[in-house]
Design an enzyme around this catalytic site. Structure first.
Site, PDB file in Angstrom:
ATOM      1  N   HIS A   1       0.839  -1.192   0.000  1.00 21.70           N
ATOM      2  CA  HIS A   1       0.000   0.000   0.000  1.00 21.70           C
ATOM      3  C   HIS A   1       0.882   1.253   0.000  1.00 21.70           C
ATOM      4  O   HIS A   1       2.101   1.164   0.230  1.00 21.70           O
ATOM      5  CB  HIS A   1      -0.929   0.033   1.223  1.00 21.70           C
ATOM      6  CG  HIS A   1      -2.118  -0.863   1.088  1.00 21.70           C
ATOM      7  ND1 HIS A   1      -2.076  -2.201   1.380  1.00 21.70           N
ATOM      8  CD2 HIS A   1      -3.406  -0.604   0.683  1.00 21.70           C
ATOM      9  CE1 HIS A   1      -3.268  -2.743   1.166  1.00 21.70           C
ATOM     10  NE2 HIS A   1      -4.083  -1.798   0.742  1.00 21.70           N
TER      11      HIS A   1
ATOM     12  N   LYS B   1      -0.830   4.934   4.451  1.00 23.20           N
ATOM     13  CA  LYS B   1      -1.794   4.029   5.088  1.00 23.20           C
ATOM     14  C   LYS B   1      -1.446   3.883   6.562  1.00 23.20           C
ATOM     15  O   LYS B   1      -0.276   3.688   6.925  1.00 23.20           O
ATOM     16  CB  LYS B   1      -1.791   2.664   4.401  1.00 23.20           C
ATOM     17  CG  LYS B   1      -2.857   1.717   4.947  1.00 23.20           C
ATOM     18  CD  LYS B   1      -2.986   0.464   4.094  1.00 23.20           C
ATOM     19  CE  LYS B   1      -4.010  -0.511   4.673  1.00 23.20           C
ATOM     20  NZ  LYS B   1      -5.352   0.073   4.822  1.00 23.20           N
TER      21      LYS B   1
END
Length: 267
Positions: free
Chosen positions: A156, A160
């Site tokens: 990600h 995040k």
């Protein structure tokens, strides 16, 4: 003609929130009831998503917005530290929550299920709304019966907040439902750099990669003597989640209790 489903969107000025607003405005059986954000921004919602005739303005008081809008469903893609509060608030007012935020504990989910049942409404918490990701998770669960040696790698962007991702945790839970705990690797294994083998879950490892420019990918790598199987899903933009969100909104109108996992709506 059946009444449209009135939808309130939290975090409506965020990147995911704007995508959800577009979805609500384009689905023929949905009606945008409210758009909420934490800031004092009062940008016209129509201008925010490129539509001039929307007639909805952002509000910063979620409870007031939910009560005044008479919403049927609240969609929340905010952050873990506010999503639980938002979900409880929606249930309090009899509004069905559809949550795409990770970070809920099993105890949280059990309590939310109890509250939904008391109110006679449905709710949904889904670590991932991508139909492709759900299929990847389901295939991994099936394959784990034959390939119990495995590791999960999820990727990600560097902003995040939680690690591992909710999708990785849900995948691990699904795999563990068909796989006995098996401690993989050499029993004398030693990490010379702490954490280099990843997080431990039921005998296998989960690795979280966080880098700028990455959106959302996950691999489940499985291996046995003389062979390996790799299952990978890549999401390139937020629109990948929207068909699943639309299904979730329609489904929560049909049952009571809190459902954990969008995979329960995929045949």
């Amino acid at each position: 003609m059946e009444r449209k489903i009135r939808v309130a969107v939290t975090g409506a000025s965020g990147r995911m929130g704007r995508e959800v607003v577009k979805l609500v405005l384009t689905e023929p059986d949905f009606e945008l009831a409210a758009g909420v954000c934490r800031s004092s921004d009062s940008v016209d919602m129509g201008r925010l998503v490129g539509l001039d005739e929307c007639g909805i303005r952002l509000q910063n008081d979620l409870e007031l917005a939910l009560v005044e809008s008479r919403a049927d469903v609240m969609i929340d893609f905010t952050t873990p530290h506010v999503a639980l509060e938002n979900t409880n608030l929606a249930i309090k007012h009899g509004i069905r929550p559809v949550i795409g935020t990770s970070g809920f504990t099993l105890n949280d989910i059990d309590l939310l299920d109890k509250h939904c049942l008391e109110k006679g409404i449905g709710g949904l918490i889904a670590p991932n709304f991508s139909i492709g990701a759900i299929l990847m998770m389901r295939f991994a669960k099936q394959a784990a019966k034959y390939f119990p040696h495995l590791e999960i790698i999820e990727y990600h962007g560097d902003q995040k907040l939680d690690a591992p991702s909710g999708t990785a945790v849900k995948t691990a839970e699904m795999i563990s439902g068909v796989r006995e705990e098996l401690r993989q690797g050499n029993p004398q294994e030693e990490e010379t750099i702490e954490g280099s083998r990843g997080g431990y879950y039921n005998g296998f490892r989960i690795h979280s990669v966080r880098l700028p420019g990455i959106f959302a990918q996950q691999e489940v790598i499985m291996a046995s003597h003389g062979q390996a199987l790799k299952l990978r899903h890549d999401s390139y933009e937020r629109s990948a989640y929207m068909p699943g969100v639309a299904i979730g909104v329609r489904q929560v109108m049909t049952y009571t209790g809190m459902v954990y996992g969008f995979e329960q709506f995929i045949d």
